[in-house]
Every structure is written in C-alpha cells, then in structure tokens.
Design a protein around this motif. Structure first.
Motif, PDB file in Angstrom:
ATOM      1  N   THR A   1      19.317  -8.449   3.411  1.00  0.00           N
ATOM      2  CA  THR A   1      20.100  -8.931   2.282  1.00  0.00           C
ATOM      3  C   THR A   1      20.833  -7.735   1.712  1.00  0.00           C
ATOM      4  OG1 THR A   1      18.496 -10.647   1.829  1.00  0.00           O
ATOM      5  CG2 THR A   1      20.012 -10.112   0.073  1.00  0.00           C
TER       6      THR A   1
ATOM      7  N   PHE B   1      26.047  -6.695  -1.339  1.00  0.00           N
ATOM      8  CA  PHE B   1      27.028  -7.696  -1.751  1.00  0.00           C
ATOM      9  C   PHE B   1      26.700  -8.981  -1.018  1.00  0.00           C
ATOM     10  CE2 PHE B   1      28.852  -3.473  -1.526  1.00  0.00           C
ATOM     11  CZ  PHE B   1      29.070  -3.270  -2.872  1.00  0.00           C
ATOM     12  N   ALA B   2      27.079 -10.092  -1.618  1.00  0.00           N
ATOM     13  CA  ALA B   2      26.763 -11.392  -1.020  1.00  0.00           C
ATOM     14  C   ALA B   2      27.166 -11.383   0.451  1.00  0.00           C
ATOM     15  CB  ALA B   2      27.499 -12.484  -1.765  1.00  0.00           C
ATOM     16  N   SER B   3      26.169 -11.514   1.324  1.00  0.00           N
ATOM     17  CA  SER B   3      26.486 -11.471   2.741  1.00  0.00           C
ATOM     18  C   SER B   3      26.595 -12.886   3.291  1.00  0.00           C
ATOM     19  CB  SER B   3      25.457 -10.646   3.487  1.00  0.00           C
ATOM     20  OG  SER B   3      24.194 -10.804   2.902  1.00  0.00           O
ATOM     21  N   LEU B   4      27.433 -13.671   2.648  1.00  0.00           N
ATOM     22  CA  LEU B   4      27.667 -15.035   3.101  1.00  0.00           C
ATOM     23  C   LEU B   4      29.167 -15.284   3.110  1.00  0.00           C
ATOM     24  CD1 LEU B   4      24.906 -16.768   1.002  1.00  0.00           C
ATOM     25  CD2 LEU B   4      24.925 -16.480   3.459  1.00  0.00           C
ATOM     26  N   ASP B   5      29.551 -16.389   3.732  1.00  0.00           N
ATOM     27  CA  ASP B   5      30.962 -16.742   3.764  1.00  0.00           C
ATOM     28  C   ASP B   5      31.319 -17.429   2.454  1.00  0.00           C
ATOM     29  OD1 ASP B   5      33.483 -17.834   4.191  1.00  0.00           O
ATOM     30  OD2 ASP B   5      33.128 -17.903   6.355  1.00  0.00           O
ATOM     31  N   GLU B   6      32.127 -16.759   1.664  1.00  0.00           N
ATOM     32  CA  GLU B   6      32.437 -17.251   0.325  1.00  0.00           C
ATOM     33  C   GLU B   6      33.239 -18.546   0.337  1.00  0.00           C
ATOM     34  OE1 GLU B   6      33.420 -14.462  -2.581  1.00  0.00           O
ATOM     35  OE2 GLU B   6      31.394 -13.806  -2.133  1.00  0.00           O
TER      36      GLU B   6
ATOM     37  N   MET C   1      22.781 -16.859  -8.757  1.00  0.00           N
ATOM     38  CA  MET C   1      22.731 -17.842  -7.686  1.00  0.00           C
ATOM     39  C   MET C   1      23.054 -17.200  -6.349  1.00  0.00           C
ATOM     40  SD  MET C   1      24.705 -20.826  -9.732  1.00  0.00           S
ATOM     41  CE  MET C   1      25.000 -21.941  -8.371  1.00  0.00           C
TER      42      MET C   1
ATOM     43  N   ARG D   1      20.124 -15.402  -5.077  1.00  0.00           N
ATOM     44  CA  ARG D   1      19.090 -16.295  -4.558  1.00  0.00           C
ATOM     45  C   ARG D   1      19.479 -16.884  -3.216  1.00  0.00           C
ATOM     46  NH1 ARG D   1      18.505 -20.479  -8.567  1.00  0.00           N
ATOM     47  NH2 ARG D   1      19.837 -19.329  -9.999  1.00  0.00           N
TER      48      ARG D   1
ATOM     49  N   ASP E   1      21.442 -15.591  -1.095  1.00  0.00           N
ATOM     50  CA  ASP E   1      21.390 -14.479  -0.153  1.00  0.00           C
ATOM     51  C   ASP E   1      19.978 -14.283   0.380  1.00  0.00           C
ATOM     52  OD1 ASP E   1      23.531 -13.164   0.731  1.00  0.00           O
ATOM     53  OD2 ASP E   1      23.535 -11.599  -0.795  1.00  0.00           O
TER      54      ASP E   1
ATOM     55  N   ALA F   1      19.031 -17.120   2.583  1.00  0.00           N
ATOM     56  CA  ALA F   1      19.624 -16.966   3.912  1.00  0.00           C
ATOM     57  C   ALA F   1      18.803 -16.012   4.775  1.00  0.00           C
ATOM     58  CB  ALA F   1      21.066 -16.451   3.789  1.00  0.00           C
TER      59      ALA F   1
END
Lengths: 291, 367
Positions: B132, B135-140, B190, B193, B195, B198
């Motif tokens: 994790t 920075f948000a390691s997801l597809d925004e 959020m 969380r 992140d 995931a």
C-alpha cells in the motif's frame, strides 16, 4: 483488542457523505481468513482484465472518445473537400482514393494515446500496485493495447460510415473492407509498442505526445495517403516507397479496391512483426527496471 | 456477504490454522517438523532460520544520480511482527520499501523475503506480499468495486468469486455505500481504507504500508491504526514506514530509525527510548538574557547536555529519570530564573534524531 472495538464504536460517522469507517478486528479477521489465493491468473486472463479496465475508462471518461470520433470525421471532411477538387478533379473521385488512406492515418494517429496512458499511470500509484502483483508482466501493456484496438475499431467504423454517406463505394466489398481494417489494426497494435516505450522513458504525458507527433507527422504525410508519390522528387519518392505507412496504405487500398496485392500485405505484416520484435522486448526491459 | 460462512468453514476445516499457515507453502519448514525429524536436522535448521525471517537484507544500496537513497542497509524482520521504519521525509524509507517489494532493483546488496531473493525470484516474493503505497494506488477513474474486482481477477479469482470478494471487502471496510463511486471522489480516509482493502484481496504473508497515516486527521488515523492492530493480531507481518515516533511506538514491535539511507538505530521502542532518554524536558524562560544561566543550572542538575531551542527563550534536554525534573525546577527558582513553561514529555521524533545524529529531523528535511 476490545479497547479498539470500543474506540471504533465510539467514533460514529461525522454525518457527512463519507462512508462509516468502522473496521472491527472480527471483520478483518474474517477478511484475512477468507483471502485464500486462487490459482494464478494466466497471461490471457490477466491481459483480458487489463483490457476490461481500459474499456471501463471509456465508460467513466467518455470525453476521451472525441479522439476516435470527432478527429477522424474532421480529417475526412477537411481533406476531401479542401483538396479533392484540386487533386483529383472532383471531391467524389478524390474520396475514392483518399478514404483507405485517411482510415490508416486517423487510426495511426490515435495510437499515440497508448504511450500517453502508460505515462499517466506511472505518475499515479496504480503502476506500483500493478507491478507488485504476481501476474504475467506484459499483460498490463498487452491488455491496454487490446482495449486500444477496440478504440481503433470504433474510429474505423466512424470513418467508413461517413465515407459511405459521402459516396465512397469500396469495390473490394465487405470482405475487402474487413481485411483492410484488420490489417490496419494489426499494424497499429505493433506500432503502439514504440509509444509504450516512449511512455515509459519520457518524463511527462505531454512530452510523450510531443515526441510521438514529431515522429508521426512526417511518417503519415510523407506517404501515399494523400497523393500519388509519382509526382514527388526522387529523394522523397524513395523515402515514401520504404515508409511502412505507405506499405500499409497500399495494402489497405488494394484490399478495399478489390485488387489485393499480396506482396504489399506480406511486407506490411513483416514491418509489423519487426516493430513488435524490436520494441516489445525493449518496452518490457524498461518496464521491469522502471523506478 | 453470503459466500462468507462457507469459505470460513472451509479454511477452518483445515485445522483451525490461522492465515499464515493457510498458504500451505511452508509446511516442510514448519518448526515442529524439523524438531521431530532429526535426520538432516542441520539442513532443515538452515532453511528454518530463513523461514523465520519475513525479511532479511544485507548491505542494500540504491542511488539516484549522486544521491544515495539507500546506503548500506541491513535489516531483519521476524515473521508475524510489526516492524517500523521511522525517519523524516527523504530518509530513504520509500526507496527501501520499493526494493523489498521488487519494484526497484538494488545497486548492491541482497534481500530475501520469506527466503526468496527479491532480484532473482520476484514472482515468488510478489505472491507473498502486498503493497500500500504513499499515494492511492488504485485507478481513480474506476469505481471502488471495479478496482477491487480488477485486482481479484488479476490474482486469479473467476468473475463471480472476484465480485463476491470485492463486495465482502467493501463491506468489511465500511465502504459498501461507495462501491459504485469513482475512487477520485473518495475522501482521504476512504482512500486509505480502500487501498488497504486492495492489499487484502488475497491474504498476504507480509504487507508493506508506506506512511499509511500521513495527511489523515486524528479520527481517520485511529481507524487506520485499528486496522493495523487487527492485521498484527491476525498474525500478518507488517512493515510500516512513518514519520511519527508516536505511531511507531503505538504499533510496532521493533523500530529502525532511518536517516540518509542508513539505519542509525534499531530496537524495540523501549530500547530506542533508553538511548534517547526516557523523557524530554522543555523549559522556557521569561527573559531571554536568563537563558544562558538556565542552561548552566539545568546542565548541573540533570548532568546531561541541554540544548538551546530555536527561539531565544527555550531549552531542551532528554532525561533518564523524570523525578530529577523536580530538582531542576527548584534549582531554577533558587537562582531567580523566571520560568514560563516547564514540561516533561515523551521524546518527539526530532529529539530522537537529535540524540542519534546531532541534527533534528526537521532541519534534515529542509537541508
């Protein structure tokens, strides 16, 4: 443990739109207990997943579809009505010559967004997340390229429908058109590996765009897309005749005109293969080492 | 939700084992096994020692240009422990984590994660870790559930199982309302969380949390802390980076203090504090011209170095024994030094740094 539970439950939501953030030990324990690893995903399924991700982006960011709808329409209309009369005597006659070429040009131009997308991913955390997953390494890029192929197909349909409305009639029939489109898609998939490499090497999405355009403009204009190269000075004609875009346009034009030239098709496929053989391993090499 | 009871029963059926054993990868290295099988015991013990450590690193180095981001790091993180990398911005914590998570190749040194070399066996390592990032390691652009489904699919879940796993995770992390919202619309808490959710699509043996609470307000920080405690309670090995001594103190079993790419101190939080002094004493005098005498008086009483603060009035010292502070206060009063502030508190990261390096973390970050 129980103190944490209390701590959490004494933290009711602040009443804003934010979701409640209560995560209890019990819930988390169940998350961990049930997180059994299934069998590893294969290269195909991983690529398909990345492809799905890119297609979802079309759904969530529909603006990006302008590139594959408005631009091809603009190109086709502009070149047909601007140059048609001067170059071929009538716009109708020119359209018959231009359409296969403008199809190739529009789609080849859209390929640069591949590099742009990869570079954007790198600047976000998602790139690290993806690279720390135990999946077949090229799948992230292959998946993105496959989704781009869907975009190319949309652009191709737009141009063909527009061409048909304007009076373009392919003598090669449906089969000829389909063959031409598929060949273009194969070529563009292969060329995209150049942009993926640039996407990994260059610093910002904008520099990727700049460099890609610098390569694409001479390649598409110094070709047989717009005019017959016979009228060009010998040095330029020599360049045009070895330009891979020319090979592709000749093949597509042949297929759509019903006069398929297998020699050109073979050369186009050879050029496509060469792009993949050179740039795919380079891309993957950099991808592995990228920091 | 309704898939859960079945899955739980299935994994409990294997013998009430907790997640660490669930992977089934280390059965042959199990301590009991080597204990009961004397033949080849030496061989087994060697493996056993490897198996015990979640992370073992020797002489790791990584530079960017002329900057040595990681400069000769040795590290050992035991299985099932929560290990903290503590240091200011730019100390090299993230670079170190990225090397251990196979995202970056070291320029020198070796590192093993559960016995697997991060350079030569990256896939083995990747299938045991979760990361994790800061920075948000997801597809925004994608929704919360789409992101989790994507990751589950990449781990090899089929479509149905991936969807169920995603919904279960969203539920467990209190995010089911946000399942169909794009991640870019999530608040900071959020994001953190989802992140972490995931990272738990498949139960990792080791989870890297890179500054999981930086930028969160105290309430949301508490939520993340509670998640980390739960992870630890469930036996997951956690490697956590942080800029806050307080956080490392609260959550970790062992702490390594990182500075300029080096580990300058390592131990339990108790051991570290013993090096630094158990408490920090802050004194503020009313008149600037009295500070010099205050410094002298305090040094006499405390028998330690007293450092002048950034302004003209304050001075600080770290003290072993809080009781001595009372004597210090009396001595200051006897000398007629007027004190406006006199406090005894836990050492801050700055003070740890001061004690270990002679410069403060904040100065470092600005340097």
């Amino acid at each position: 443990m129980s103190t944490d539970l209390k701590q959490n439950s004494s933290n009711p939501g602040s009443g804003t739109t934010e979701s409640q953030g209560t995560v209890t030990h019990e819930m988390l324990k169940q998350v961990l207990l049930t997180g059994t690893r299934p069998g590893r995903s294969g290269p195909l399924s991983a690529s398909a997943t990345f492809c799905w991700r890119a297609l979802l982006k079309i759904k969530h960011v529909p603006e990006q579809m302008l590139d594959v709808t408005m631009f091809p329409i603009m190109f086709t209309l502009m070149f047909t009505f601007l140059f048609g009369g001067a170059l071929a005597g009538s716009t109708a006659a020119y359209l018959q010559f231009l359409l296969p070429g403008i199809l190739v040009q529009s789609i080849v131009f859209i390929t640069v967004y591949t590099g742009f997308g990869i570079n954007t991913d790198i600047s976000k955390g998602i790139f690290d997340r993806i690279r720390s997953l135990p999946v077949w390494r090229p799948s992230a890029i292959v998946g993105a390229l496959l989704a781009d192929t869907v975009r190319y197909l949309i652009a191709a349909s737009v141009i063909l429908v527009l061409g048909f409305i304007l009076g373009y009639r392919p003598e090669g029939g449906l089969a000829g058109v389909a063959f031409g489109v598929v060949l273009t898609l194969v070529f563009c998939f292969s060329v995209s590996w150049i942009w993926t490499l640039l996407g990994l090497v260059l610093r910002s999405p904008n520099s990727v765009m700049g460099v890609s355009m610098m390569i694409l403009f001479p390649l598409t204009f110094a070709s047989n897309i717009f005019v017959d190269p016979a009228t060009m000075p010998p040095w330029l004609e020599a360049f045009v005749s070895v330009n891979p875009i020319t090979l592709l346009v000749t093949s597509v034009r042949g297929a759509m005109d019903g006069a398929l030239a297998l020699g050109d098709v073979a050369l186009t496929l050879a050029a496509s293969l060469a792009f993949v053989v050179v740039f795919a391993p380079l891309t993957m090499f950099i991808y592995r080492r990228k920091h | 939700m309704n898939v859960l009871p079945d899955l739980r029963r299935a994994s409990l059926g294997q013998g009430q084992h907790y997640p660490m054993e669930n992977t089934g990868c280390y059965n042959f290295l199990d301590p009991w096994y080597s204990f009961m099988a004397p033949q080849g015991a030496v061989h087994d013990m060697k493996h056993h020692e490897h198996a015990l450590a979640a992370i073992e690193a020797f002489g790791l180095e990584r530079h960017f240009g002329t900057t040595k981001a990681v400069d000769g790091v040795d590290l050992r993180v035991e299985r099932g422990s929560v290990f903290g990398l503590l240091g200011p911005n730019g100390a090299g914590k993230t670079t170190l984590v990225r090397i251990l998570a196979t995202l970056l190749l070291p320029h020198a040194g070796t590192a093993r994660v559960f016995g697997h070399d991060v350079v030569n066996e990256p896939d083995e390592v990747r299938s045991r870790i979760s990361l994790t990032g800061q920075f948000a390691s997801l597809d925004e652009d994608l929704t919360g559930s789409e992101n989790l489904v994507m990751i589950a699919r990449l781990y090899g879940f089929d479509r149905k199982a991936a969807r169920e796993r995603a919904m279960f995770l969203l539920d467990s992390f209190g995010l089911s309302d946000a399942a169909d919202r794009q991640v870019k619309s999530f608040s900071g808490g959020m994001r953190r969380r989802i992140d972490i959710a995931a990272s738990l699509v498949v139960t990792p043996d080791l989870i890297f949390l890179d500054e999981p609470t930086t930028g969160l307000d105290p309430r949301r920080r508490n939520q993340v802390w509670s998640i980390i405690r739960a992870l630890a309670a469930a036996g997951t090995t956690v490697l956590l980076t942080t800029q806050y001594l307080d956080e490392a103190d609260q959550l970790t079993d062992r702490i390594a203090v990182v500075d300029h790419g080096r580990i300058i101190a390592e131990g339990t939080s108790g051991e570290l504090k013993a090096q630094v002094g158990n408490s920090a004493l802050h004194v503020r005098v009313a008149r600037a011209e009295q500070r010099q005498s205050a410094l002298r008086v305090l040094e006499n009483v405390l028998n330690t170095t007293v450092v002048p603060g950034n302004d003209a009035f304050s001075c600080h010292a770290s003290v072993e024994d809080g009781a001595i502070a009372g004597d210090a206060m009396i001595s200051l009063a006897k000398e007629g030094i007027e004190v406006t502030d006199f406090s005894l508190g836990r050492p801050s990261l700055d003070e740890v740094f001061l004690a270990l390096t002679g410069t403060t973390a904040t100065e470092e970050a600005h340097a």
